[in-house]
Design a protein around this motif. Structure first.
Motif, PDB file in Angstrom:
ATOM      1  N   ALA A 351       0.767  -1.041  -0.024  1.00  7.51           N
ATOM      2  CA  ALA A 351       0.104  -0.059   0.057  1.00  7.51           C
ATOM      3  C   ALA A 351       0.883   1.307   0.097  1.00  7.51           C
ATOM      4  O   ALA A 351       0.409   2.273  -0.501  1.00  7.51           O
ATOM      5  CB  ALA A 351      -0.890  -0.032   1.327  1.00  7.51           C
ATOM      6  N   THR A 352       2.034   1.413   0.728  1.00  5.63           N
ATOM      7  CA  THR A 352       2.804   2.208   0.761  1.00  5.63           C
ATOM      8  C   THR A 352       4.062   2.297   0.151  1.00  5.63           C
ATOM      9  O   THR A 352       4.804   3.431  -0.039  1.00  5.63           O
ATOM     10  CB  THR A 352       2.912   2.972   2.422  1.00  5.63           C
ATOM     11  OG1 THR A 352       3.828   1.617   2.782  1.00  5.63           O
ATOM     12  CG2 THR A 352       1.804   2.919   3.183  1.00  5.63           C
ATOM     13  N   GLY A 353       4.538   1.127  -0.235  1.00  7.27           N
ATOM     14  CA  GLY A 353       5.910   1.137  -0.640  1.00  7.27           C
ATOM     15  C   GLY A 353       7.105   1.325   0.216  1.00  7.27           C
ATOM     16  O   GLY A 353       8.264   1.447  -0.284  1.00  7.27           O
ATOM     17  N   THR A 354       7.003   1.347   1.479  1.00  7.09           N
ATOM     18  CA  THR A 354       7.938   1.381   2.360  1.00  7.09           C
ATOM     19  C   THR A 354       7.728   0.457   3.660  1.00  7.09           C
ATOM     20  O   THR A 354       6.723   0.185   3.609  1.00  7.09           O
ATOM     21  CB  THR A 354       8.173   2.902   2.920  1.00  7.09           C
ATOM     22  OG1 THR A 354       9.284   2.818   3.499  1.00  7.09           O
ATOM     23  CG2 THR A 354       7.217   3.469   3.607  1.00  7.09           C
ATOM     24  N   ARG A 355       8.977   0.004   4.042  1.00  6.59           N
ATOM     25  CA  ARG A 355       8.694  -0.875   5.445  1.00  6.59           C
ATOM     26  C   ARG A 355       9.308  -0.116   6.750  1.00  6.59           C
ATOM     27  O   ARG A 355       9.520  -0.441   7.568  1.00  6.59           O
ATOM     28  CB  ARG A 355       9.939  -1.997   5.100  1.00  6.59           C
ATOM     29  CG  ARG A 355       9.611  -2.738   4.022  1.00  6.59           C
ATOM     30  CD  ARG A 355      10.317  -4.134   4.466  1.00  6.59           C
ATOM     31  NE  ARG A 355      11.864  -4.083   4.561  1.00  6.59           N
ATOM     32  CZ  ARG A 355      12.989  -4.110   3.750  1.00  6.59           C
ATOM     33  NH1 ARG A 355      12.615  -4.492   2.351  1.00  6.59           N
ATOM     34  NH2 ARG A 355      14.032  -3.893   4.067  1.00  6.59           N
ATOM     35  N   GLU A 356       9.904   1.364   6.218  1.00  2.00           N
ATOM     36  CA  GLU A 356      10.395   2.152   7.175  1.00  2.00           C
ATOM     37  C   GLU A 356       8.936   2.563   8.141  1.00  2.00           C
ATOM     38  O   GLU A 356       8.196   3.494   7.591  1.00  2.00           O
ATOM     39  CB  GLU A 356      11.004   3.304   6.687  1.00  2.00           C
ATOM     40  CG  GLU A 356      12.517   3.234   6.481  1.00  2.00           C
ATOM     41  CD  GLU A 356      13.417   2.821   7.682  1.00  2.00           C
ATOM     42  OE1 GLU A 356      13.256   3.514   8.736  1.00  2.00           O
ATOM     43  OE2 GLU A 356      14.085   1.916   7.542  1.00  2.00           O
ATOM     44  N   MET A 357       9.164   2.152   9.274  1.00  2.00           N
ATOM     45  CA  MET A 357       8.061   2.661  10.236  1.00  2.00           C
ATOM     46  C   MET A 357       7.642   4.143  10.425  1.00  2.00           C
ATOM     47  O   MET A 357       6.832   4.698  10.542  1.00  2.00           O
ATOM     48  CB  MET A 357       8.138   2.121  11.663  1.00  2.00           C
ATOM     49  CG  MET A 357       7.848   0.609  11.578  1.00  2.00           C
ATOM     50  SD  MET A 357       7.888  -0.170  13.165  1.00  2.00           S
ATOM     51  CE  MET A 357       9.052  -0.672  13.538  1.00  2.00           C
ATOM     52  N   SER A 358       8.906   4.867  10.454  1.00  2.00           N
ATOM     53  CA  SER A 358       9.069   6.608  10.400  1.00  2.00           C
ATOM     54  C   SER A 358       8.334   6.991   9.446  1.00  2.00           C
ATOM     55  O   SER A 358       8.088   8.166   9.370  1.00  2.00           O
ATOM     56  CB  SER A 358      10.382   6.881  10.515  1.00  2.00           C
ATOM     57  OG  SER A 358      11.177   6.019  11.756  1.00  2.00           O
ATOM     58  N   ARG A 359       7.937   6.392   8.017  1.00  2.00           N
ATOM     59  CA  ARG A 359       7.331   6.994   7.131  1.00  2.00           C
ATOM     60  C   ARG A 359       5.809   6.645   7.012  1.00  2.00           C
ATOM     61  O   ARG A 359       5.379   7.012   6.166  1.00  2.00           O
ATOM     62  CB  ARG A 359       7.937   6.667   5.878  1.00  2.00           C
ATOM     63  CG  ARG A 359       9.372   6.888   5.497  1.00  2.00           C
ATOM     64  CD  ARG A 359      10.026   6.576   4.286  1.00  2.00           C
ATOM     65  NE  ARG A 359      11.355   7.079   4.219  1.00  2.00           N
ATOM     66  CZ  ARG A 359      11.657   8.375   3.930  1.00  2.00           C
ATOM     67  NH1 ARG A 359      10.642   9.081   3.237  1.00  2.00           N
ATOM     68  NH2 ARG A 359      12.847   8.815   3.543  1.00  2.00           N
ATOM     69  N   LEU A 360       5.385   5.698   7.947  1.00  2.00           N
ATOM     70  CA  LEU A 360       4.038   5.357   8.091  1.00  2.00           C
ATOM     71  C   LEU A 360       3.539   5.848   9.116  1.00  2.00           C
ATOM     72  O   LEU A 360       3.721   7.074   9.614  1.00  2.00           O
ATOM     73  CB  LEU A 360       4.004   3.894   8.138  1.00  2.00           C
ATOM     74  CG  LEU A 360       4.892   2.981   7.231  1.00  2.00           C
ATOM     75  CD1 LEU A 360       5.049   1.706   7.504  1.00  2.00           C
ATOM     76  CD2 LEU A 360       4.109   3.086   5.876  1.00  2.00           C
ATOM     77  N   GLY A 361       2.125   5.586   9.430  1.00  2.00           N
ATOM     78  CA  GLY A 361       1.468   6.127  10.582  1.00  2.00           C
ATOM     79  C   GLY A 361       0.017   6.219   9.877  1.00  2.00           C
ATOM     80  O   GLY A 361      -0.228   6.596   8.799  1.00  2.00           O
ATOM     81  N   GLY A 362      -0.980   6.223  10.930  1.00  2.00           N
ATOM     82  CA  GLY A 362      -2.529   6.433  10.591  1.00  2.00           C
ATOM     83  C   GLY A 362      -3.011   5.727   9.462  1.00  2.00           C
ATOM     84  O   GLY A 362      -3.988   5.940   8.859  1.00  2.00           O
ATOM     85  N   LEU A 363      -2.400   4.326   9.529  1.00  2.00           N
ATOM     86  CA  LEU A 363      -2.882   3.605   8.342  1.00  2.00           C
ATOM     87  C   LEU A 363      -4.268   2.850   8.673  1.00  2.00           C
ATOM     88  O   LEU A 363      -4.888   2.360   7.658  1.00  2.00           O
ATOM     89  CB  LEU A 363      -2.113   2.421   7.992  1.00  2.00           C
ATOM     90  CG  LEU A 363      -0.412   2.713   7.270  1.00  2.00           C
ATOM     91  CD1 LEU A 363       0.466   1.677   7.069  1.00  2.00           C
ATOM     92  CD2 LEU A 363      -1.066   3.674   5.824  1.00  2.00           C
ATOM     93  N   TRP A 364      -4.861   2.911   9.650  1.00  2.00           N
ATOM     94  CA  TRP A 364      -6.076   2.162  10.152  1.00  2.00           C
ATOM     95  C   TRP A 364      -7.342   2.734   9.254  1.00  2.00           C
ATOM     96  O   TRP A 364      -8.017   1.911   8.922  1.00  2.00           O
ATOM     97  CB  TRP A 364      -6.280   2.338  11.572  1.00  2.00           C
ATOM     98  CG  TRP A 364      -6.795   3.819  12.038  1.00  2.00           C
ATOM     99  CD1 TRP A 364      -6.044   4.770  12.638  1.00  2.00           C
ATOM    100  CD2 TRP A 364      -8.002   4.202  11.890  1.00  2.00           C
ATOM    101  NE1 TRP A 364      -6.999   5.793  12.876  1.00  2.00           N
ATOM    102  CE2 TRP A 364      -8.008   5.555  12.574  1.00  2.00           C
ATOM    103  CE3 TRP A 364      -9.317   3.522  11.767  1.00  2.00           C
ATOM    104  CZ2 TRP A 364      -9.085   6.380  12.647  1.00  2.00           C
ATOM    105  CZ3 TRP A 364     -10.298   4.473  11.955  1.00  2.00           C
ATOM    106  CH2 TRP A 364     -10.432   5.777  12.350  1.00  2.00           C
ATOM    107  N   ARG A 365      -7.180   3.900   8.777  1.00  2.00           N
ATOM    108  CA  ARG A 365      -8.289   4.488   8.280  1.00  2.00           C
ATOM    109  C   ARG A 365      -8.368   3.893   6.852  1.00  2.00           C
ATOM    110  O   ARG A 365      -9.353   3.504   6.087  1.00  2.00           O
ATOM    111  CB  ARG A 365      -8.396   6.019   8.109  1.00  2.00           C
ATOM    112  CG  ARG A 365      -9.422   6.563   8.245  1.00  2.00           C
ATOM    113  CD  ARG A 365      -9.287   8.139   7.898  1.00  2.00           C
ATOM    114  NE  ARG A 365      -8.815   8.660   9.456  1.00  2.00           N
ATOM    115  CZ  ARG A 365      -9.848   9.230  10.441  1.00  2.00           C
ATOM    116  NH1 ARG A 365     -11.014   9.026  10.004  1.00  2.00           N
ATOM    117  NH2 ARG A 365      -9.416   9.707  11.433  1.00  2.00           N
ATOM    118  N   ALA A 366      -7.168   3.700   6.268  1.00  2.00           N
ATOM    119  CA  ALA A 366      -7.134   3.253   4.652  1.00  2.00           C
ATOM    120  C   ALA A 366      -7.127   1.776   4.918  1.00  2.00           C
ATOM    121  O   ALA A 366      -7.512   1.118   3.809  1.00  2.00           O
ATOM    122  CB  ALA A 366      -5.929   3.874   4.021  1.00  2.00           C
TER     123      ALA A 366
END
Lengths: 648, 304
Positions: A351-366
């Motif tokens: 979905a995001t193209g990254t495994r870096e946790m610092s680039r993710l967040g708030g994915l529960w909505r999507a």
């Protein structure tokens, strides 16, 4: 009867290797038929069909094929076939022809080869064929890890895996070779009498330990599991490392073991559990975190096995049986929740193209499905009631506590192991609270996280099946007790008999009650909040007017306290640019936790070896005169040796 | 499951739910008394809970339903842990071998759910609180397991009813000191945390619930009171030989013990300042060592 199903399984998987590159649908169908047939055969043996053996009339490599499916191998075969089938379904969407036209076809063939070879490893009861199957398994895994070989990191991870795997295989060659030399044949089976075979256990422990990823032999594991495609990570972490565990359990059951084996296995297990999870906690890469957590879980399994070895050595004590049951159940449980978590991580990566946790967040909505299923997996991996991880850890703990209360001689292993397991459990909770929260909760930290899309049905359904498995294994463990008892019985025939221990039934009742009440209370409170009236507002955060996503706590800061305690081991590399001046333009802090054993120990040793070799290389410069000089010098040296007192 | 067991469980649950909010009231009274103030009424938490339960809630725009469900699950876990706890002479409603491990892991489940709900808001303060909570719990959990091992070895049993009935033996003082420290840490009292501070940077538990309001906050506060009562009971029962007393004496000793622990918490809170955060692991390690020595003494005592 199991033979027929296994024949169907082998045919299905074999055909799917052949058809895999060409026709994806046919491949999926054949793989599913094959794994379903293998699952049926394994469940048949676990639920009462007598142990199945088959010896071929023809020879392969000078030896007759000898297959055996007993309780223990059937226990592992269930895991192989379930994850093998589900991963195949998952990969149809995750690694489809449309997205990876070059690698998807060969990925399908290697997937079937991997599942088939792991099945063969479990069935082969002949040392020679075991080694052949083991090697095919190692190679298939290598080609799967390096599916995306355009990336440098993937190629490096693949090489490290291949090298480590073969270092382990060398030990296994020595193990099986020496075994065959002592027993006079390659065929394997229970051997009790010859005491001189005892030291061979250490070779098996080293050889299989590399594959299992126990600390400090885990060096290949984090980068291989992180860089592989997620369905491959799932089967590697959930199943392939269990082949190492299978080897250790199998041969400690069949061969006599040294008196210290139980102590060493338990010690290694406890160390793996604590240090594995310490490394996991320090990671900022979601899949690396999951990979290190596998080291922890292998540690828990080994603690159980160590207690079983001690219990068997001390007159087949009942607590050893509990601990072994816990270890074996944890093999299934870890397979289920770790595959689920890697599938979830795959959905995030897609979905995001990254495994870096610092680039993710708030994915529960999507990604609501992925979030819910990942959260369930997280609860299970932390060993929290009412899910399956707790049941197996509880059995291992109970074995250790019983050993302590009965004041057996092994109490000095059981007490520290129980305390270290408790620490590892609390650290796992910290690590996964961090992973789940940073990835799925709060505000999206980047645009990629904001634009994420939920995965489709082919990726979601395998996750749902695994999540269902986690719930059933957690709520009704006594349903699985007869099969578990059979697997335990084929390790130590003295532990065959017996109904489910009474506490397990009580525990199951308590788990069901907790699950029902927790669900009910959640719904009830949500309705109460809605009923009372509910207003949405900015996060209060003690009065910030405009909080931004970058002000959120990051994964490194969340883990900071505990990783500080383990700084001596983790040795994090920091690049800090402090804010300067009254109006600082930029400031940054970058933290990376290296794989200490690989980069700080093996790396320098390897460099030293290379230096020495390069120095030796200077001797070889291609001039004939020099070589004649070497020969002359060698002859003179030998002559001196003889003259000065060497005996002819 | 028989009707009697269900009635027993309901009676116990009612007792727990009703009595738990008394403890924070007593602590506050003690603190007020030491400071020479009149202080809030002992029943203040009951009023607060009733008021919060009726209020409407404000949720962060970032929060998922997990923000509300988390506290509910945590509360169920704490209530479940409370029901596993034997009540002195009344024994335990649900007792089996290994139930103490379920108790520990239910506490862990509550911790996870609270931390999850805290992280829902994306607030740095709440992240900080959650990080501290789960990190210090590593040492606290090791200490608790060590204390349990000491009791198991002492009594040669692995279920709470039989473990907690006799006295803790030679290591009782060590065990009491260790468990009291864990009680302070796990319930976020001084010197680990200051429930009354106004500086969010120095909080643990209070920082995690900054954004909660209305019914979820009521559930969290009640859960915290349950946890405090649970730990006070555990400490009392671990140290006092309740199983060897008559029913009346045991009940009196139980109530007296819990009151003494509560007053002790109040006194500690009045007389000590909060520790610097880097010293917290040190104090928890001390508690761990105290319990470890208790374990060794239990081992030695049985061997003789």
């Amino acid at each position: 009867m199991p033979g027929l199903f296994l024949l169907v399984a082998a045919t299905g998987l074999g055909a799917s290797i052949a058809f895999g590159p060409r026709c994806a649908r046919l491949w999926l169908g054949l793989t599913l038929v094959g794994t379903a047939a293998a699952l049926t055969a394994a469940l048949g043996v676990l639920t009462g069909t007598p142990e199945w053996t088959w010896r071929s009339g023809f020879l392969v490599g000078g030896e007759a094929l000898y297959f055996r499916l007993d309780g223990l191998s059937a226990w592992f075969l269930v895991l192989v076939s379930v994850v093998g089938g589900l991963g195949a379904v998952y990969s149809r969407e995750y690694w489809s022809d449309a997205h990876n036209p070059a690698s998807a076809p060969r990925g399908r063939a290697w997937w079937s080869a991997l599942v088939l070879s792991m099945g063969l490893v479990l069935l082969c009861s002949n040392g020679l064929h075991f080694l052949i199957a083991w090697e095919i398994f190692a190679l298939a895994a290598y080609f799967l890890i390096t599916l995306d070989r355009a990336q440098r990191a993937v190629r490096t991870a693949g090489w490290v895996y291949l090298a480590a795997s073969h270092a382990g295989t060398v030990c296994l060659f020595a193990f099986f070779g020496l075994l065959a030399a002592h027993t006079g044949g390659w065929e394997l089976g229970p051997l009790r009498d010859p005491g001189e075979l005892k030291p061979l256990f250490w070779l098996a422990l080293a050889g299989f330990g590399v594959k299992a990823g126990l600390f400090p032999l885990h060096i290949w594991l984090p980068s291989a599991h992180a860089n592989a495609p997620s369905h491959v990570s799932a089967i590697m972490s959930g199943v392939a490392i269990k082949m190492g565990i299978y080897g250790i359990i199998r041969f400690s059951g069949w061969l006599p073991v040294p008196a210290t084996a139980g102590w060493v296995v338990m010690g290694l297990g406890a160390v793996s559990a604590v240090l594995g999870i310490a490394f996991a906690l320090a990671q900022n890469d979601l899949k690396r975190l999951l990979a290190y957590c596998s080291v922890e879980n292998i540690g828990i399994i080994l603690v159980g096995l160590g207690a079983a070895l001690l219990g068997r050595a001390q007159g087949n004590a009942a607590w050893g049986r509990l601990a072994l049951a816990g270890a074996l159940l944890h093999v299934w449980n870890h397979g289920a929740f770790k595959s689920l978590l890697f599938f979830g991580a795959g959905s995030v990566v897609q979905a995001t193209g990254t495994r870096e946790m610092s680039r993710l967040g708030g994915l529960w909505r999507a990604l609501p499905w992925t979030t819910a299923l990942f959260a369930l997996g997280v609860l299970a991996v932390c060993g929290l009631p009412p899910l399956n991880g707790f049941v197996s850890e509880w059995l291992v703990y109970l074995g250790l506590f019983d050993a302590a209360t009965q004041r057996a001689a092994s109490v000095w292993a059981a007490l520290p192991a129980a305390i270290l397991l408790a620490m590892a459990g609390a650290m796992a909770l910290a690590g996964f609270a961090k992973a789940a929260a940073v990835v799925f909760l709060g505000a999206p930290r980047t645009q990629a996280a904001e634009r994420a899309q939920e995965c489709g049905g082919l990726m979601r359904s395998p996750m749902l099946v695994l999540a269902g498995g986690c719930v059933i294994l957690g709520l009704a463990p006594m349903l699985f007790w007869p099969t578990l008892a059979r697997a335990v019985g084929s390790w130590n025939p003295n532990w065959t008999a017996g109904a489910a221990p009474a506490p397990l039934t009580a525990l199951s009742a308590a788990q069901i009650a907790v699950a029902l009440l927790a669900g009910g209370a959640g719904v009830w409170l949500w309705r109460k909040v809605r009923g009372n009236g509910l207003r949405r507002a900015l996060t209060w955060d003690c009065g910030y007017a405009g909080p931004t996503a970058r002000m959120q706590y990051t994964s490194a800061s969340f883990a900071g306290i505990v990783t500080g305690w383990f700084g001596w081991l983790l040795q994090p590399e920091r690049q800090l640019r402090r804010p300067r001046g009254p109006l600082p333009a930029a400031a940054s802090e970058f933290v990376r936790v290296p794989e200490t054993v690989l980069e700080r120990v093996l790396g320098p040793v390897g460099t030293c070896v290379m230096r020495v070799s390069e120095t030796a290389l200077r001797l070889q410069q291609g001039r004939l005169q020099a070589y004649i000089l070497y020969v002359l010098a060698g002859l003179i040296a030998m002559g001196m040796l003889v003259l000065l007192g060497g005996q002819p | 499951m028989s009707l009697r067991l269900i009635l027993d469980l309901i009676a116990r649950l009612a007792l727990w739910l009703l009595l738990a909010p008394l403890l924070p009231g007593i602590i506050n009274k003690v603190k007020a008394w030491v400071a020479g103030r009149r202080g809030p009424p002992v029943l203040q938490l009951y009023y607060d809970l009733a008021r919060l339960w009726q209020k409407h809630a404000v949720l962060s725009t970032l929060a998922s339903p997990g923000f509300v469900i988390g506290p509910a699950v945590a509360w169920v876990a704490l209530a479940g842990a409370a029901l596993l706890m034997p009540l002195g002479p009344a024994g335990s409603a649900l007792s089996f071998r290994g139930d103490m491990l379920l108790l520990i892991y239910l506490l862990a489940l509550a911790r996870f759910c609270t931390a999850w709900a805290a992280m829902e808001t994306g607030s740095a303060f709440e992240g900080m609180g959650a990080a501290r909570e789960v990190s210090f719990a590593v040492l606290a959990e090791a200490t608790l397991i060590t204390a349990l091992l000491a009791l198991c070895v002492q009594t040669e049993s692995t279920s709470l009813v039989t473990m907690l009935a006799p006295a803790a033996g030679a290591g009782a003082v060590l065990l009491a000191a260790g468990l009291f420290t864990v009680l302070l840490a796990e319930n976020c009292r001084v010197p680990f945390d200051d429930p009354n501070t106004h500086l969010e940077l120095t909080m643990i538990h209070e920082a995690m619930v900054l954004d909660h309001s209305g019914p979820p906050l009521a559930v969290i506060l009640h859960g915290a009171a349950l946890k405090l009562l649970l730990f006070s009971l555990f400490l009392t029962e671990a140290v006092l030989p309740l199983g060897q007393l008559s029913t009346l004496a045991a009940t009196g000793a139980l109530v007296g013990g819990v009151l003494a622990v509560t007053v002790g918490v109040g006194l500690v809170e009045s007389l000590l300042a909060r520790l610097a955060f880097r010293r917290v692991p040190l104090l928890l390690t001390t508690a761990f060592l105290l319990c470890l020595f208790a374990l060794l003494m239990a081992w030695k005592g049985g061997a003789e």
